[in-house]
Scaffold this active site. Structure first.
Site, mmCIF file in Angstrom:
data_model
loop_
_atom_site.group_PDB
_atom_site.id
_atom_site.type_symbol
_atom_site.label_atom_id
_atom_site.label_comp_id
_atom_site.label_asym_id
_atom_site.label_seq_id
_atom_site.Cartn_x
_atom_site.Cartn_y
_atom_site.Cartn_z
ATOM 1 N N HIS A 249 0.846 -1.210 0.000
ATOM 2 C CA HIS A 249 0.000 0.000 0.000
ATOM 3 C C HIS A 249 0.879 1.259 0.000
ATOM 4 O O HIS A 249 0.631 2.206 -0.732
ATOM 5 C CB HIS A 249 -0.885 0.050 1.253
ATOM 6 N N ARG B 69 -1.893 -6.089 -8.374
ATOM 7 C CA ARG B 69 -0.777 -7.030 -8.178
ATOM 8 C C ARG B 69 -0.648 -8.027 -9.316
ATOM 9 O O ARG B 69 0.406 -8.610 -9.516
ATOM 10 C CB ARG B 69 -0.970 -7.800 -6.865
#
Ligand code: ADP
Length: 158
Positions: free
Chosen positions: A17, A90
């Site tokens: 993050h 991702r």
């Protein structure tokens, strides 16, 4: 002035993050990290805990703020007049989920643009849910989360 929002559960915040936050903050003039509170979801950390951790982690970034959102993200963006949504990706699984989400948000408000940022390679395995599981077995989470979060996890699973 380019203002963007980066929403998520951040339960807890990970280095993945923070990587997205740092890179997005370099691109946009202002970045609002939006800590989501969804009554249907079960969290390990309360909204207050997630906000406080996130504030501690972004304290050195002048153009990043942290806010709570317990409504639809589209409503939040409209109220704040933020037209851009940043989401981290991702891999293809994330992308198909994020793509659908962006279509839904566009259907609710066609002005909202979602910007996808691919993860940096060293973070692509990092996932809050796996990190929580690892921490629950007292596994070593250093290298996955910042020290502040590692301490908070250790306290939760003491
Ligand atoms: P959600 O609440 O949607 O499950 P999270 O709170 O886990 O999402 O994450 C918020 C955002 O950060 C999402 O866009 C997610 O894809 C992204 N993200 C999470 N982990 C990483 C990572 N390791 N690298 C890049 N982006 C990530």
């Amino acid at each position: 002035m380019l203002k963007a929002a980066f929403p998520g559960s951040f339960d807890p915040p990970t280095l993945g993050h923070l990587n997205i936050i740092r890179r997005a903050a370099d691109i946009f003039d202002e970045l609002v990290v939006v800590v989501a509170e969804n009554r249907q979801k079960k969290y390990l950390f309360s909204a207050e805990e997630r906000i406080s951790m996130m504030k501690g982690l972004i304290a050195d970034r002048k153009n990043v703020t942290v806010e709570l959102c317990d409504s639809l993200i589209v409503d939040f963006l409209q109220k704040r007049e933020i037209p851009l949504l940043v989401r981290g990706v991702r891999g293809v699984d994330d992308f198909s989920y994020e793509f659908e989400l962006s279509m839904m948000n566009k259907a609710l408000d066609s002005r909202i643009e979602t910007i996808f940022m691919t993860t940096d390679p060293e973070y692509f395995v990092l996932r809050s849910s796996s990190i929580k599981e690892l921490a629950s077995f007292h596994g070593n989470v250093a290298g996955m989360v910042p020290p502040l979060v590692a301490e908070a996890l250790a306290k939760k699973f003491k």
